[in-house]
Write a protein that holds these residues in place. Sequence first.
Motif, PDB file in Angstrom:
ATOM      1  N   CYS A   1       0.843  -1.196   0.000  1.00  0.00           N
ATOM      2  CA  CYS A   1       0.000   0.000   0.000  1.00  0.00           C
ATOM      3  C   CYS A   1       0.878   1.247   0.000  1.00  0.00           C
ATOM      4  N   ARG A   2       0.396   2.298  -0.664  1.00  0.00           N
ATOM      5  CA  ARG A   2       1.149   3.550  -0.718  1.00  0.00           C
ATOM      6  C   ARG A   2       0.261   4.758  -0.443  1.00  0.00           C
ATOM      7  N   ILE A   3      -0.653   4.601   0.539  1.00  0.00           N
ATOM      8  CA  ILE A   3      -1.455   5.756   0.914  1.00  0.00           C
ATOM      9  C   ILE A   3      -1.010   6.337   2.250  1.00  0.00           C
ATOM     10  N   CYS A   4      -0.114   5.667   2.968  1.00  0.00           N
ATOM     11  CA  CYS A   4       0.439   6.241   4.196  1.00  0.00           C
ATOM     12  C   CYS A   4       1.749   5.540   4.519  1.00  0.00           C
ATOM     13  N   GLU A   5       2.346   5.916   5.638  1.00  0.00           N
ATOM     14  CA  GLU A   5       3.679   5.420   5.970  1.00  0.00           C
ATOM     15  C   GLU A   5       3.709   3.968   6.425  1.00  0.00           C
ATOM     16  N   SER A   6       2.555   3.350   6.643  1.00  0.00           N
ATOM     17  CA  SER A   6       2.554   1.953   7.067  1.00  0.00           C
ATOM     18  C   SER A   6       3.013   1.002   5.964  1.00  0.00           C
ATOM     19  N   LEU A   7       2.768   1.366   4.705  1.00  0.00           N
ATOM     20  CA  LEU A   7       3.215   0.557   3.567  1.00  0.00           C
ATOM     21  C   LEU A   7       2.831  -0.913   3.731  1.00  0.00           C
ATOM     22  N   CYS A   8       1.617  -1.170   4.140  1.00  0.00           N
ATOM     23  CA  CYS A   8       1.206  -2.538   4.455  1.00  0.00           C
ATOM     24  C   CYS A   8       1.302  -3.446   3.226  1.00  0.00           C
ATOM     25  N   GLY A   9       1.807  -4.670   3.448  1.00  0.00           N
ATOM     26  CA  GLY A   9       1.847  -5.652   2.385  1.00  0.00           C
ATOM     27  C   GLY A   9       0.444  -6.094   2.018  1.00  0.00           C
ATOM     28  N   LEU A  10       0.177  -6.190   0.700  1.00  0.00           N
ATOM     29  CA  LEU A  10      -1.166  -6.510   0.215  1.00  0.00           C
ATOM     30  C   LEU A  10      -1.133  -7.671  -0.768  1.00  0.00           C
ATOM     31  N   GLU A  11      -2.206  -8.444  -0.752  1.00  0.00           N
ATOM     32  CA  GLU A  11      -2.442  -9.497  -1.735  1.00  0.00           C
ATOM     33  C   GLU A  11      -3.629  -9.055  -2.575  1.00  0.00           C
ATOM     34  N   VAL A  12      -3.393  -8.886  -3.856  1.00  0.00           N
ATOM     35  CA  VAL A  12      -4.381  -8.271  -4.740  1.00  0.00           C
ATOM     36  C   VAL A  12      -4.849  -9.281  -5.784  1.00  0.00           C
ATOM     37  N   THR A  13      -6.161  -9.429  -5.904  1.00  0.00           N
ATOM     38  CA  THR A  13      -6.746 -10.299  -6.920  1.00  0.00           C
ATOM     39  C   THR A  13      -7.189  -9.452  -8.107  1.00  0.00           C
ATOM     40  N   VAL A  14      -6.781  -9.880  -9.313  1.00  0.00           N
ATOM     41  CA  VAL A  14      -7.107  -9.160 -10.542  1.00  0.00           C
ATOM     42  C   VAL A  14      -7.845 -10.111 -11.482  1.00  0.00           C
ATOM     43  N   GLY A  15      -8.985  -9.664 -11.994  1.00  0.00           N
ATOM     44  CA  GLY A  15      -9.748 -10.416 -12.981  1.00  0.00           C
ATOM     45  C   GLY A  15     -10.191  -9.520 -14.109  1.00  0.00           C
TER      46      GLY A  15
ATOM     47  N   GLY B   1       1.782  17.840  -2.844  1.00  0.00           N
ATOM     48  CA  GLY B   1       0.923  17.292  -1.799  1.00  0.00           C
ATOM     49  C   GLY B   1       1.443  15.992  -1.226  1.00  0.00           C
ATOM     50  N   THR B   2       0.738  15.499  -0.209  1.00  0.00           N
ATOM     51  CA  THR B   2       1.156  14.294   0.490  1.00  0.00           C
ATOM     52  C   THR B   2       1.228  13.089  -0.435  1.00  0.00           C
ATOM     53  N   ALA B   3       0.288  12.960  -1.364  1.00  0.00           N
ATOM     54  CA  ALA B   3       0.269  11.792  -2.244  1.00  0.00           C
ATOM     55  C   ALA B   3       1.545  11.677  -3.060  1.00  0.00           C
ATOM     56  N   ALA B   4       2.169  12.814  -3.356  1.00  0.00           N
ATOM     57  CA  ALA B   4       3.408  12.769  -4.127  1.00  0.00           C
ATOM     58  C   ALA B   4       4.533  12.102  -3.348  1.00  0.00           C
TER      59      ALA B   4
END
Length: 767
Positions: free
Chosen positions: A9-23, A104-107
Amino acid sequence: MDETHHTFCRICESLCGLEVTVGDGRITKIRPDDDHVATGGFACVKGIKQHQLYSSPDRLLYPERRVGDRWERASWGEAQGEIGAKVRELIDRHGPDSIAMYVGTAAGFSVLHPVFAQGFMDGLGSTSMYASATQDCANKFAAAREIYGFPFTQPFPDVDRTECLIIVGANPVVSKWSFLQVADPTKRLREIAQRGGRVVVIDPRRTETARAATDHVFIRPDTDVFFYLAFLHELLATGGVDRARVAEHMTGLAEVEALVEVWTPERSAEVTQIPAETLRELVAAYRSADGAALYSSTGVNMGTNGVLAFWLQEVINAVSGNLDRRGGTLVGEGVIDFAKFGVRTGTLMANDTSRIGGIRKVNDAYPGGVLADEILTPGPGQVKALFVTGGNPLITMADAGRLREAFGQLELLVTLDIYRNETGSLAHYTLPATDPFQRADLPFIFPLMLGLQSRPYLQATRPVVEPDGEQRDEATIYLGLAKACGVGLFGSKGAQRALEAATRRNTKRLRRERPDAQPAVPAEGMLNLLLRLTGQPGFKKLLEHPHGWRRTEHEERSFLGERVVTDDGKVHLAPERLVERAAGLEASFDRARGDADRLLLITKRHVKTHNSWTHNHEDMVKGDGGDTNHLYVHPDDADRIGVDDGAYADVSTDVATVRLPVKRWEELMPGTVAMPHGWGHQHATGLSVAAKTRGVNVNLLAASGPASVDPASGMSQLTGLPVDVVPAAGPHDPTDWSGIPTAEREAQAEDRSRSRAGNRAVPVEVG
């Protein structure tokens, strides 16, 4: 057929690991990555629903230009060509500093985005940079530059080994940890108590973090600096200073001792309302722990004395022997010694001062609190054009009403974003950017270059899905804008030509698989080069570790005498610039005593909201009045004011008045009211869900201009504002930013203008 991808994740400093399903080329589900080396199965509700925000029908797909009140689609060639022509015209007439940028922060949560944004401005020859940091954290950068020699030297609590953690004005359970990656904050805080340690939260409300702590102590808003003064006074008085370590690695202790001599716990209690005996007990607990740390965030940062409070916090951690110590505060190591690099090259060390107010840059950015003045005040260097990248200043900056007026005077306003938000709705051009799942990346600069991670690791990700329509990543957009403006990125025509050639080759490769692929810089190649130059595993090697690649743990005693980059290699406990700023403490103390009977306004965040942009999804704004923010009031104060639950109240400073519904809330310290920030979307033409909400923008109430900006940090006061609260005299208008019908609002504004001169509710000493 569905595919599973591992990313972060890249919306805050936690950078949580994610498992993403794509279809079928779309993200259908996001789950926390249970096997991630640092975040281990944690992610917040915003992180696992962010794809629904990105797939909104409001998502920008094509460049657009505004023609009157109408938006029309433009080609990239048309948009960039017209922008480039206007920029060249303005530079010819007014000089390069007439072109400004707001980052901004998102950058910040991308590696290449801020680099190329700065490179574009360097190419133009403009120094007119503004950043969201001067709204929430520039005090830390300003103080660190004076104490440690570099703004990004940011010691952090050794969360997994500390025995005593005192958190002041921070709520990591909801906001996540600032300036540090700590996954699952609730669990990590409770683990401190489980191993026999203590977590104390100092805050004007009993926050979600306070509920996870062992202790909570109320403090009067915007008096944090006096808490720190008394804490340091008591630490010195009880022999809590490691004088041998101070003598070896630090300077200025005598000046600090003289400064805090008069700030006894009894005196500070007059304004903090923390009993002297409570403060002494906290100091005793801090002293007796085998490793202790003081930590603060936005509740301290955004007050009138945020830079002094953070300075004193760092002094306490240092002189007590807890800096650079296991269980105390550590200084991370990134892939390079970034502080040494920054001092050698001058990166983030600019000494330019603003045209309005003469305030020095922090991290190469001018104060956002003077941007409206820089636009509205004629003269050499007046801002005529503004690029807004990854931000929404009309919601996040002080005195938003005046800033809106200023943006209306710009000859050119360009936004790079995924939505046409409040700021974008005033723009002349909106350029569609990719979202985090559509780009290759590494963890952003804090973990990558500074090691600001409680559990150090590296991770690489490729795009999870392809861009829609004609979206482009920001690095590619700035490369194209530089060409259109006739300049070279980073001020180098050679770099510009090389990057254009590399982009052509990469685009040709992409189009072999996707004929409609947009031009794109070779992001993966550039990130790989960065890794290789810093001696790290290459990008492809990191991809072989989809759950992250562990780095070595942080070491104590690796900073003092080793990586301090001041001129003498020592920690400066009494920097001249901050000692001079401290001369205004008596005046601040008198103001705090004078405001003892007034309500003070703080901000808060809901677990479903992230700054200003998650309100454009139905799930984030439904249930329990979720389509608006509220004024939270302690029942005792509500009875005194005469407002019931759900009734509307008017909240006023000398800058503005806003109208919103009331919620009685016993979690607040009496005398404190709270209002969530990030609302006020009624004028956003590209946010179909958020524009229908009824919330109001708390930053309408904050003052802008040089007299309201801390000269040491460039920050505006956005919390601890003295306010008047009365039952609303008329109806609520959900179509207006302030929630007040236009005629009534104009009458109130006229009344304020007559009384404003010499009567600002929140004066700030300058110099």
